[in-house]
Design a protein around this motif. Structure first.
Motif, PDB file in Angstrom:
ATOM      1  N   TRP A  51       0.666  -0.759  -0.103  1.00  0.00           N
ATOM      2  CA  TRP A  51      -0.402   0.030   0.029  1.00  0.00           C
ATOM      3  C   TRP A  51       0.885   1.394   0.128  1.00  0.00           C
ATOM      4  O   TRP A  51       0.811   2.645  -0.730  1.00  0.00           O
ATOM      5  N   VAL A 116      -7.624   7.010  -0.310  1.00  0.00           N
ATOM      6  CA  VAL A 116      -8.214   6.982   0.938  1.00  0.00           C
ATOM      7  C   VAL A 116      -7.301   6.896   1.432  1.00  0.00           C
ATOM      8  O   VAL A 116      -6.932   8.084   2.992  1.00  0.00           O
ATOM      9  N   ALA A 117      -5.940   5.690   1.332  1.00  0.00           N
ATOM     10  CA  ALA A 117      -5.097   6.236   2.516  1.00  0.00           C
ATOM     11  C   ALA A 117      -4.253   7.225   1.916  1.00  0.00           C
ATOM     12  O   ALA A 117      -3.041   7.764   3.373  1.00  0.00           O
ATOM     13  N   THR A 120      -5.270   9.594   4.530  1.00  0.00           N
ATOM     14  CA  THR A 120      -5.390   8.750   5.358  1.00  0.00           C
ATOM     15  C   THR A 120      -4.042   9.668   6.424  1.00  0.00           C
ATOM     16  O   THR A 120      -3.714  10.090   7.511  1.00  0.00           O
ATOM     17  N   LYS A 121      -2.550   9.752   5.283  1.00  0.00           N
ATOM     18  CA  LYS A 121      -1.839  10.545   5.893  1.00  0.00           C
ATOM     19  C   LYS A 121      -1.918  11.312   5.631  1.00  0.00           C
ATOM     20  O   LYS A 121      -1.679  12.276   7.039  1.00  0.00           O
ATOM     21  N   ALA A 142     -14.382   6.100   2.253  1.00  0.00           N
ATOM     22  CA  ALA A 142     -13.435   4.906   3.049  1.00  0.00           C
ATOM     23  C   ALA A 142     -14.823   3.917   3.336  1.00  0.00           C
ATOM     24  O   ALA A 142     -14.705   2.130   2.911  1.00  0.00           O
ATOM     25  N   LEU A 154      -7.248  -2.568   4.704  1.00  0.00           N
ATOM     26  CA  LEU A 154      -7.578  -0.727   4.314  1.00  0.00           C
ATOM     27  C   LEU A 154      -7.735   0.081   5.291  1.00  0.00           C
ATOM     28  O   LEU A 154      -7.385   1.074   5.933  1.00  0.00           O
ATOM     29  N   GLN A 157      -7.984   0.733   9.312  1.00  0.00           N
ATOM     30  CA  GLN A 157      -6.547   0.934   9.361  1.00  0.00           C
ATOM     31  C   GLN A 157      -6.769   2.412   9.298  1.00  0.00           C
ATOM     32  O   GLN A 157      -6.392   3.065  10.511  1.00  0.00           O
ATOM     33  N   SER A 158      -7.438   2.816   8.477  1.00  0.00           N
ATOM     34  CA  SER A 158      -7.082   4.021   7.945  1.00  0.00           C
ATOM     35  C   SER A 158      -8.319   5.181   9.235  1.00  0.00           C
ATOM     36  O   SER A 158      -8.127   5.943   9.839  1.00  0.00           O
ATOM     37  N   THR A 161      -6.236   5.382  12.324  1.00  0.00           N
ATOM     38  CA  THR A 161      -4.996   6.390  12.187  1.00  0.00           C
ATOM     39  C   THR A 161      -5.936   7.486  12.250  1.00  0.00           C
ATOM     40  O   THR A 161      -5.730   8.525  13.875  1.00  0.00           O
ATOM     41  N   LEU A 657       1.655   4.094   8.175  1.00  0.00           N
ATOM     42  CA  LEU A 657       0.044   5.905   8.596  1.00  0.00           C
ATOM     43  C   LEU A 657       0.686   6.267   9.412  1.00  0.00           C
ATOM     44  O   LEU A 657      -0.241   7.291   9.521  1.00  0.00           O
TER      45      LEU A 657
END
Length: 755
Positions: A51, A116-117, A120-121, A142, A154, A157-158, A161, A657
């Protein structure tokens, strides 16, 4: 055919991309007009290894700054509208221009999940996070991918975070929109332990913020969060082989939080209540804290306030008849004259006797000496009433001063205090202050009484009663400190008889337990103050232990102190107790005797929070240990922290992340810092050792605090104030401290040189 880690490429039939976000975002800006993703760029994202690599490919090919660096984040702040517009175009293209079939679905899910990742970051930056939530449909985007097999982890996990870094308002916003979808996903995937672990973290972050506070939540919010469904689902996963300690830590925290406003929900799931009870005996202090706090929170809403009753007529009526044999035996063993009921009666008779005597002697100062002694003997030293005479005209009884400066009895202490100050004999100033403080307290003028007590302590710090006055109606930490300092006075130390020592023990235990629970609640929310909370619990346990074994068995506060003693023992020593709790048998017998005394003397027995919590622990401990004991010990002794995944990609995702890399040179020219890689989803709470705990208790009086001044000599002893440091120095620390040794050596050298 495109697929995970498949390097061959195939054409995907395309449609014209839309000009506005199907997810609810804004239309592309002028700077991105004409922008359209190419198939080659999207396939670079799809075929990237992991990812993080997919996000890197997205940023590289679409000229988006690398948000893993400080400089990249600065550019993201500057160009957010352009970046957001590009991401929305990519999202719309994948959602609307790629046909629906298994191959294309996998491709679409991978690319959109990468979007989405990236969001999120960026959300790790607070300002960017606010813009993402306000100007994009990030959460809807998401959640739309939650049921996609290749993207569900993912998405979770997003959410982990985002909720980890989010304030309460954002967590509540996320809770309202995500909890139903998360529960539906877990129901559809009952064996996915990775999803369960991530979901437990998100649910705990969000629901604790939504309903964990003292304020009663709105019924619509409780209905939306569906707490019964949450509890049932997480309980089912807790029993599955392979459940991790990380999953457990968050789940038990969630159960503890919902116990306050959803107690009936937990009671409808007996396993949930049994779990909280079993946690009270976990080898892990953190789990014991959750268990004890959770059991207490179960009984907040349905409990009654503890009574404080003194009705002389009821007591006198009870004393006229024969005592129950077992209470008579208990009183004979303890000492009849030391029982609380006898002390009250004796003090009442002594007060009336002294009042009659002063009408003859007119010696108000001597009366003050006797009233000061009575004040120290019982809480109920000054009975209601006054002088009465017969009106010669009407024959009725009327109030009279009989030539004294007061009519009602409660008016006598201030006049006695003034007479004592005027007399000025040794000890009169202390006696006068005792009477004035007691008089102010009986009038509920607590702040004035405490101001006078502080003045009195400056003159006579050795008088326990002055410290006792500072334990009333104050903040927990202030009350504990005052009680502990009073207990270290000469007249209230171990073995000292009397009401004041017992009262100081009571308030030390009461305030200490409340301080412990407050600190542990803060740890539950913020991950802080665990050591100080344990130190306060240790202080409360020691004080409650002394009270239970020293105070009169008929005292009205005995049952509440036994409840405090039981719960603080669980918190401090729960891991050392045996299954049938033989360590509590003596305390349980004292509890029954105290209840029998209350019934005999006509006191009402209330369903208080501490009584109900104690009953829950004792009644359920055996069943709780059978159901959860082994799992609780397993989780404390070395369960895996996180679910091992066959795909290292997900582990790398979590670390990427959470990690904020700031390697570039900052504005001041200093190199930035890098957080440790592989950080977990939540703050890992430190284990508490005895050494850590001792650092949070005053070396002289034992008061727990996080702001203790350190001895300048040995750097080991700590104090809550200069007074305790001075007393400890003269009380023996001089001989142990490095500075004391140096002073002794200096004196010895001076003596030798003089010779």
């Amino acid at each position: 055919m495109p697929g995970p880690r498949t390097k061959t490429k195939s054409k995907i039939r395309q449609r014209s991309p839309s000009t506005a976000s199907a997810a609810g975002g804004t239309a592309p800006s002028d700077r991105t007009s004409g922008f359209a993703p190419t198939q080659a760029d999207l396939e670079n994202i799809f075929h990237a290894e992991g990812w993080a690599a997919s996000v890197h490919a997205l940023c590289r090919d679409f000229r988006i700054p690398d948000v893993s660096t400080r400089s990249g984040l600065k550019k993201a702040h500057k160009d957010f509208e352009e970046i957001n517009a590009k991401l929305l175009v990519i999202w719309d293209y994948c959602k609307n221009s790629i046909p629906r079939n298994p191959v294309s679905d996998l491709f679409r899910d991978r690319v959109t999940a990468t979007v989405v990742a990236l969001y999120t970051k960026m959300s790790v930056d607070i300002i960017l996070r606010n813009r993402i939530f306000c100007e994009t449909a990030f959460l809807s985007m998401a959640l739309s991918l939650l049921d996609a097999p290749s993207a569900s982890h993912l998405v979770l996990q997003s959410l982990v975070t985002v909720t980890h870094h989010a304030p309460e308002s954002f967590r509540i916003f996320i809770a309202k929109r995500s909890v139903p979808a998360i529960l539906s996903h877990l129901d559809a995937n009952p064996n996915d332990l990775v999803a369960a672990e991530l979901a437990a973290i998100v649910l705990t972050h969000c629901i604790t913020s939504a309903i964990g506070a003292k304020e009663v939540p709105e019924p619509m919010l409780l209905q939306l969060l569906d707490i019964p469904h949450v509890v049932r689902t997480l309980l089912a996963f807790m029993r599955k082989p392979g459940a991790t300690s990380l999953f457990w830590e968050h789940t038990i925290t969630l159960f503890c939080s919902v116990a306050l406003h959803c107690a009936s929900t937990l009671r409808d799931q007996p396993s949930a209540v049994n779990l909280l009870v079993a946690l009270a005996r976990s080898p892990d202090l953190r789990a014991r804290a959750v268990g004890v706090l959770g059991v207490l929170r179960l009984h907040v809403m349905d409990s009654e306030d503890p009574p404080w009753q003194f009705e002389m007529l009821k007591i006198a009526r009870a004393m006229e008849g024969p005592w129950p044999a077992h209470l008579d035996a208990v009183g004979a063993t303890y000492g009849p004259e030391r029982l609380e009921v006898w002390r009250i009666i004796q003090a009442t008779y002594a007060f009336e006797r002294e009042m009659l005597r002063v009408t003859e002697t007119r010696d108000i100062a001597t009366l003050g000496v006797h009233l000061a002694e009575l004040t120290l003997s019982t809480e109920f030293a000054f009975p209601q009433g006054g002088f009465e005479t017969e009106d010669p005209k009407t024959g009725k009884r009327v109030s009279s001063s009989l030539g004294l400066p007061w009519t009602r009895f409660h008016g006598a202490p201030p006049h006695c205090a003034a007479a004592l100050r005027a007399r000025g004999e040794p000890g009169d100033a202390d006696r006068a202050d005792i009477l004035d403080i007691k008089s102010l307290l009986t009038q509920y003028r607590t702040k004035e009484a405490q101001a006078l007590a502080r003045t009195a302590i400056a003159r006579s710090p050795h008088v326990p009663f002055f410290h006792h006055a500072l334990t009333l109606d104050v903040h927990y930490a202030t009350g504990v400190r005052a009680a502990q300092q009073g207990l270290h006075c000469g007249g209230a130390g171990p073995g000292s008889p009397g009401h004041i020592r017992h009262s100081l023990l009571y308030y030390s235990a009461k305030h200490g337990s409340e301080l412990a629970l407050m600190r542990l609640h803060m740890w539950l929310i913020e991950g802080k103050q665990l050591e100080e909370g344990f130190a306060a619990a240790l202080c409360a346990f020691e004080s409650a232990d002394a009270f239970v074994h020293e105070a009169p068995p008929d005292t009205q506060t005995m049952t509440s102190m036994i409840g405090t003693y039981t719960l603080m023992m669980m918190l401090v020593r729960g891991h050392e107790l045996r299954d049938d709790l033989p360590e509590l048998r003596e305390a349980n017998k004292r509890f029954e005797i105290a209840d029998d005394f209350a019934r005999f003397l006509g006191y009402s027995i209330r369903h208080t929070q501490i009584r109900a919590a104690r009953s829950t622990v004792l009644d359920r401990m055996s069943a709780a240990q059978q159901e959860w004991g082994a799992l609780v010990r397993t989780m404390a002794d070395g369960a895996p922290k996180a679910v091992p995944t066959p795909d290292a990609e997900e582990e790398a995702l979590a670390a990427w992340l959470e990690r904020m890399v700031t390697e570039d040179v900052d504005d001041a020219g200093a190199p930035g810092s890098r957080e440790e890689e592989g950080s977990t989803h939540m703050q890992v709470h430190p284990r508490v050792t005895v050494n850590n705990v001792e650092l949070y208790r005053c070396s002289w009086c034992g008061t727990p605090s996080a702001v203790l001044r350190r001895c300048g000599g040995c750097q080991k002893a700590r104090y809550c104030g200069a007074g305790c440091q001075k007393l400890h120095w003269t009380g023996g620390h001089r001989k142990l401290c490095v500075r004391g040794e140096k002073e002794a050596e200096s004196k010895e050298r001076s003596g030798n040189s003089a010779h």
